[in-house]
Design an enzyme around this catalytic site. Structure first.
Site, PDB file in Angstrom:
ATOM      1  CG  ASP A 100      -2.227  -0.943   1.254  1.00 48.73           C
ATOM      2  OD1 ASP A 100      -2.285  -1.449  -0.097  1.00 48.73           O
ATOM      3  OD2 ASP A 100      -2.892  -1.184   2.031  1.00 48.73           O
ATOM      4  CG  ASP A 155      -7.060  -4.376  -2.817  1.00 49.12           C
ATOM      5  OD1 ASP A 155      -7.437  -5.457  -3.212  1.00 49.12           O
ATOM      6  OD2 ASP A 155      -7.922  -3.654  -2.246  1.00 49.12           O
ATOM      7  N   GLY A 233     -11.664  -2.461  -9.560  1.00 50.07           N
ATOM      8  CA  GLY A 233     -11.414  -0.909 -10.111  1.00 50.07           C
ATOM      9  C   GLY A 233     -10.189  -0.547  -9.919  1.00 50.07           C
TER      10      GLY A 233
END
Ligand code: NAG
Ligand code: NAG
Ligand code: NAG
Ligand code: NAG
Ligand code: NAG
Ligand code: NAG
Length: 391
Positions: A100, A155, A233
């Protein structure tokens, strides 16, 4: 060209384009600046988070579209709170190995180019060095975090790949090994996050565990049970952004374009007939408790419109779909704030994680948040693309 596209779209959708003055991208960027949304701080202390990385990318796009220096100044003042004078990152724990945190890296490369200051390159080098030792599963996929062994989450593809590709293109352009490695992260997830429902081809599951041992891992494939809209997404966002940096001669270009084709076709196919938008848990459309979520939709629309503009996706197949969905997204989720006159963005789920059992009940139990940068940032990105196409 632009007016031809506008004209054709106006004919095919018969809806007025959503081009307020100022444009939504500008209203959104002004809201970010006036509310200090991405200052690289939490409780007044330096704080690294991918959410600010997403907001900075969105502001960069609006800066490029408007040349309003306030936006780039805002990015710089936020980043300067986390980059040290020596070119490191405040309190960075590289061996926590979380993908992240790498999301902010593209903004470091951008500021190094804009300002010529070495400290941004130093901080980008630090994040790049993490990729050299970040644990990988046996197939070569980056673990999502040290605490999630062998797992790849979709992600993570957005957290790392555009930075990895951008860094390589700018500082290490002849490194074919790096470009191969970037493409491999996509092919691994595309192959293993497999959705066996043939009515949902292209809707990849949230993640997979190469060791098949996570509580949620399918015993045969290692995939998690559900397709979560935001994870997919991030994945398509990653593809259209990585394609900016991959050398045109690299074989991965056609691989990524074909994954994009399949995934976007699945995303179009999954549009809910009533709302014209997308379910939070895309693998269980219409199930009680499921709902139409905003961040995934913003990302899909951005990826479709950028994909069309760059010539990866067929305009006749997708342009009116994407612009029509954008108009519905604005209707449903954008409001004007009665206190400061800025925009408010609704309907974004606050998290979605594979730290638990990853089932339907988990995803629908997570709270929504207002003005969540994980949705608001992509809404601005989608707005910039929409406005390039129609305004
Ligand atoms: C430029 O951005 C600043 C900060 O968001 C805003 O206050 C100002 O109105 C913008 N200028 C124009 C011409 O839009
Ligand atoms: C913004 O413009 C700069 C300068 O042309 C370019 O390097 C950068 O890639 C652009 N950013 C985005 C997000 O398109
Ligand atoms: C960095 O993260 C690793 C892995 O979680 C941990 O063992 C170590 O204690 C952390 N270091 C610091 C300085 O917090
Ligand atoms: C090229 O990229 C590979 C894979 O990330 C890395 O191991 C290698 O050190 C890089 N080579 C150079 C010269 O930067
Ligand atoms: C397969 O996908 C279709 C379309 O999304 C959906 O309606 C159906 O419920 C799915 N079937 C199963 C068994 O999940
Ligand atoms: C509205 O604006 C105020 C003042 O900037 C802000 O504190 C608030 O979070 C905004 N949004 C909502 C939904 O209240």
């Amino acid at each position: 060209m632009k007016s031809l596209i506008s004209f054709l779209s106006a004919v095919s959708t018969a809806a007025a384009a959503v081009c307020p003055s100022p444009l939504y991208s500008v209203q959104g960027a002004n809201t970010f600046v006036s509310r200090d949304y991405a200052q690289g701080l939490r409780n007044g202390q330096p704080f690294i988070t991918y959410e600010h990385g997403v907001a900075w990318r969105a502001l960069e796009m609006v800066y490029n579209a408007t040349q309003n220096a306030s936006y780039v100044n805002h990015i710089k003042s936020g980043v300067d709170n986390i980059v040290t004078a020596e070119g490191g990152l405040e309190d960075y724990n590289l061996t926590y190995y979380t993908l992240d945190d790498i999301r902010i890296g593209e903004t470091l490369i951008y500021l190094n180019g804009e300002t010529g200051e070495d400290k941004y390159k130093g901080a980008a080098d630090l994040l790049r060095s993490q990729l050299q030792t970040n644990p990988r599963n046996k197939a070569g996929g980056f673990w999502h975090r040290s605490t999630y062994p062998n797992q790849m989450w979709l992600d993570g593809l957005y957290m790392v790949s555009p930075f990895y590709a951008h860094y390589t293109a700018v500082y290490d352009p002849s490194n074919t090994t790096a470009f191969d490695d970037i493409v491999k992260q996509f092919t691994l997830t595309h192959t293993n996050c497999v959705n066996s429902n043939t009515s949902q081809t292209g809707l990849l599951k949230h993640g997979y565990d190469e060791s098949h041992t996570a509580v949620w891992a399918d015993t045969a494939t290692g995939a998690s049970p559900e397709c979560w809209d935001r994870a997919l997404g991030w994945y398509v966002l990653a593809i259209v952004d990585v394609l900016d940096y991959l050398p045109s001669s690299h074989p991965g270009v056609s691989t990524l374009k074909s994954i994009l084709d399949e995934t976007i076709a699945g995303i179009k196919n999954a549009i809910d007939a009533d709302s014209g938008l997308w379910w939070l848990v895309m693998s269980q459309p219409g199930k009680t408790g499921n709902y139409i979520e905003s961040s995934g939709g913003a990302m899909f629309i951005y990826a479709m419109l950028k994909g069309i503009r760059m010539g990866y996706l067929d305009s006749a197949t997708y342009l009116s779909t994407a612009t029509g969905a954008y108009e519905k997204l604005v209707d449903k989720f954008v409001g004007v704030n009665g206190t400061d006159g800025g925009l408010d963005w609704e309907g974004t789920v606050s998290v979605g994680s594979l730290s638990g059992n990853g089932d339907f009940d988990y995803y629908i139990s997570v709270a929504l948040s207002t003005n969540d940068l994980k949705g608001f940032g992509p809404f601005i990105m989608a707005s910039v693309e929409y406005e390039k196409a129609l305004c």
